[in-house]
Design an enzyme around this catalytic site. Structure first.
Site, PDB file in Angstrom:
ATOM      1  N   ASP A   1      -6.790   4.740   1.240  1.00 52.92           N
ATOM      2  CA  ASP A   1      -5.525   4.056   1.487  1.00 52.92           C
ATOM      3  C   ASP A   1      -5.050   4.339   2.915  1.00 52.92           C
ATOM      4  OD1 ASP A   1      -2.781   2.970   0.942  1.00 52.92           O
ATOM      5  OD2 ASP A   1      -3.467   3.043  -1.116  1.00 52.92           O
TER       6      ASP A   1
ATOM      7  N   HIS B   1       2.426   3.133   2.281  1.00 49.59           N
ATOM      8  CA  HIS B   1       1.640   2.549   1.193  1.00 49.59           C
ATOM      9  C   HIS B   1       0.796   3.591   0.464  1.00 49.59           C
ATOM     10  CE1 HIS B   1      -1.691   0.127  -0.553  1.00 49.59           C
ATOM     11  NE2 HIS B   1      -0.829  -0.867  -0.584  1.00 49.59           N
TER      12      HIS B   1
ATOM     13  N   SER C   1      -1.481  -3.714  -5.279  1.00 49.30           N
ATOM     14  CA  SER C   1      -1.622  -2.319  -4.832  1.00 49.30           C
ATOM     15  C   SER C   1      -0.851  -1.368  -5.723  1.00 49.30           C
ATOM     16  CB  SER C   1      -1.081  -2.148  -3.407  1.00 49.30           C
ATOM     17  OG  SER C   1      -2.068  -2.376  -2.452  1.00 49.30           O
TER      18      SER C   1
END
Lengths: 95, 619
Positions: free
Chosen positions: B30, B87, B406
């Site tokens: 990620d 994220h 996600s």
């Protein structure tokens, strides 16, 4: 993205790794990396060196490498024995 | 997250089970991680499992985050795995965040934030960068390392608008080798549902996760000067803005360049859809023009976005309603309230943006596999980024609310880790099967218009997945046989497996022969068809378990489709025993673009093992 020489990053996938490339020579290069360099040198002309072109060797869980190649070099590699696939390293996004 | 696990019926991990989870290591590919988040505290954790071979490069690990590497191009030297976007911290905390109380975003989504397996370890592989995306050469390097380091589960919330052939895709290659080493990979289905794309991560040896809603919505009211109230959506924690002037941009564009120099200061700027694809309509233009607020047209009306200034998103019809008022008066004004939290009785509903099937690479394998919460999820964030990612947004938050497949993917990754913590010897296929066959069906009124091509087997159910009763197992040899059926040549496959014994002997097979927990077939529109799915169930329940079968055919398909199962009873006498059966589906194919849906349900008093059957007609 291709650079000024028309090269871009390709992934050269060689499949299964028969033995992890952990044992290294005195200059820190493993037998797996040597094999990657040998393979790539077969499609490069004398003015290029595999060590300048290879970005990464995959040698711990699978076999392959990433290198900056021209389209012609990628095509030549893809037809060689021992090569599963050669494809451009694309860009993905977090989703 | 503060709500999604409750919505899935997944309780907080009891204290006595935390050490069990401590042996599980989840690899996160990620944007990195923000280690100072309380979600990643290692209080009470012992040292990493002795089998762990990972390292921490340019990063101070603890007993929670036990590995961290970063990849960009030729070398990792000097690269930091720190998350400067948010994220990666969000996804990591959804998988394995500690339970943290009093979490909220400006008072919204308040509660105890927790991951699926708070006792599990995290290994971080930073492959995505704020400038440059996520390069496949780096992704494959991360898989190469993560597998060798010793992770148990890989969580991959990364993708593209379309799928790629398996051996021309870093994640398909990486996850294949992960599968061979017993590592299950969970991936996002993709966010192209509104732009015509298709599910992107489709290899049968990886789990592909669609996004769905939970029973919570965030709504914002705009009250026009004529008294009309319009309910839109956003995460708006700014104070109420009262009777501000509404302004439509001079050229109908909210691009920063277009708004620059205009008189928008203190006004509510009305932003229609951008004329050019790719131009952001995220409030950045009105923010730089000094606007007080923004109203943005959205196609994803099921999502509450965080905006860098007060405002909301509305549908095109709602926007037209606002414009009708603006054009009816010389002094249009409106009041924008703060976000209110409401229920969502339609949940779980497939997210508008979630990429649908069919699977363009192997049409006989249903993808996405299942759905998990991916709308308005609160989880950990990076203090190096604002909640919107807009550089002019000066806010810093420890927890942010965002949406995407996600966010769905780490729910499934966490559930896979949870199942793995109880069944250390289960193969990736067994874990995938447990998650897929126990999913809660989503053929509900809230999903009218969607099909299993959008939401897969249904909504993730982690507690049921821990004890599925039966599983559909598959080895690397089974996947190779599927690739043979798909036309991959034996020489190529022998290189992939490293075995000269690899041969495409079973000529005439099909992808549908793979012992997959769902069954899918693409058929010719309007023609009669018969397809057979051979399957083998492995008993992971009581030694003497027996199952009867029930076939459910969707009402609209009932007159056109027959589903036969033979035998109709499975009897086991030992744990791990395997029993085979065949599902035969026949009838008249649906029209182009249409889907016939059914399900095969093996059941007894303790278990229900459900496999969706999907027959679709498409070019």
């Amino acid at each position: 993205v291709a650079d000024g020489d028309g090269r871009q990053v390709y992934i050269v996938y060689l499949g299964h790794l028969s033995s992890p490339g952990l044992s290294e020579s005195e200059d820190g290069v493993s037998a797996v990396e040597f094999a990657h360099h040998d393979l790539l040198n077969q499609v490069l002309d004398d003015s290029s060196s595999a060590s300048d072109r290879i970005l990464r060797s995959y040698k711990r869980s699978l076999n392959g490498f990433a290198a900056r190649l021209t389209e012609q070099e990628a095509n030549e590699l893809s037809s060689m024995d021992g090569v599963v696939s050669v494809f451009p390293s694309g860009i993905h996004e977090p989703l | 997250t503060t709500r999604s696990w409750d919505f899935l019926g997944f309780p907080q991990t009891p204290t006595e089970e935390l050490p069990l989870e401590g042996d599980i290591i989840v690899g996160m590919l990620d944007t990195g991680i923000w280690p100072d988040s309380p979600s990643f505290s290692d209080d009470g954790f012992g040292p990493p499992p002795s089998r762990w071979k990972g390292v921490c490069q340019n990063f101070t690990c603890n007993n929670k985050i036990i590995g961290a590497r970063a990849y960009r191009g030729r070398s990792s030297d000097g690269l930091s795995p720190l998350d400067d976007e948010g994220h990666g911290s969000h996804t990591a905390s959804t998988v394995a965040g500690r339970a943290v109380g009093n979490v909220s975003f400006g008072g919204l989504a308040a509660g105890v934030a927790r991951g699926a397996v708070p006792g599990a370890r995290l290994a971080v592989y930073k492959v995505c960068w704020s400038r440059g995306g996520c390069g496949e050469a780096d992704i494959l390097a991360a898989f190469d390392d993560a597998i060798a380091d010793g992770v148990d589960v890989i969580s991959f919330s990364i993708g593209s608008p379309m799928p790629w052939q398996y051996f021309e895709s870093a994640q398909a290659i990486g996850s294949f080798h992960a599968m061979r080493r017993g590592v299950v990979t969970s991936t996002s289905a993709g966010n192209s549902g509104l732009t015509g794309g298709r599910v992107c991560n489709v290899a049968p040896w990886m789990l592909s996760v669609a996004a769905s809603s939970i029973d919570r919505r965030f709504v914002v009211k705009i009250v026009l000067g004529n008294g009309e109230t319009i309910v839109g959506a956003s995460i708006n924690t700014f104070p109420t803005l009262t009777n501000a002037t509404l302004a439509f941009p001079a050229n109908g564009s909210c691009d920063p360049d277009n708004l620059a120099g205009g008189s928008y200061k203190g006004k509510i700027v009305l932003c229609p859809p951008p004329a050019k694809i790719g131009h952001p309509n995220d409030g950045s233009g009105p923010l730089s023009a000094g606007a007080a607020a923004v109203v943005i047209v959205t196609r994803a009306s099921d999502v509450a976005f965080v905006l860098p200034l007060p405002g909301l998103t509305v549908t095109r019809d709602q926007f037209d309603q606002i414009m009708a008022y603006v054009n009816s008066t010389s002094n249009p004004v409106a009041t924008i309230d703060r976000t209110e939290t409401t229920g969502n009785p339609q949940a779980p509903a497939a997210a508008s943006f979630s990429s649908p099937g069919p699977n363009l690479i192997t049409p006989g394998i249903l993808k996405p596999d299942l759905s998990a919460p991916g709308i308005d999820i609160i989880a950990a964030w990076s203090m190096l980024s604002s909640p919107t990612g807009n550089p002019s947004d000066n806010r810093k938050v420890q927890y942010n609310i965002i949406s995407g497949t996600s966010m769905a993917c780490p729910h499934a990754s966490g559930a896979a880790a949870y199942v793995k913590s109880f069944h250390r010897d289960w193969s990736p296929a067994m874990i995938m099967s447990a998650l897929i066959t126990t999913a809660t069906p989503m053929n509900t009124p809230g999903n009218s218009g969607w099909t299993a091509l959008k939401y897969g087997a249904g909504q993730l159910s982690p507690v049921k997945a821990r004890d599925p009763g039966l599983v559909y197992d598959a080895s690397d040899g089974d996947y190779v046989a599927m690739l043979c059926a798909q036309g991959y040549n034996a020489t190529q496959l022998a290189l992939v497996t490293g075995s000269n014994a690899t041969a495409c002997a079973a000529a005439g097979g099909s992808a549908g022969d793979l012992n997959y927990p769902t069954m899918a077939a693409r058929v010719e529109p309007g023609r009669n068809f018969t397809v057979r799915f051979p399957r083998t169930a492995t008993n992971v329940g009581a030694a003497g378990a027996a199952y009867d079968v029930k076939v459910e055919v969707a009402l609209e398909a009932a007159k056109d489709v027959t589903v036969d199962v033979s035998p109709r009873r499975l009897e086991f006498t030992a744990p791990s025993q395997k029993v085979s059966f065949t599902v035969t589906v026949s009838g008249a194919a649906p029209a182009e673009g249409q889907v016939h849906s059914a399900a095969v349900l093996w059941y007894n008093d303790e278990h229900q093992v459900r496999s969706p059957v999907v027959v679709y007609a498409a070019e």
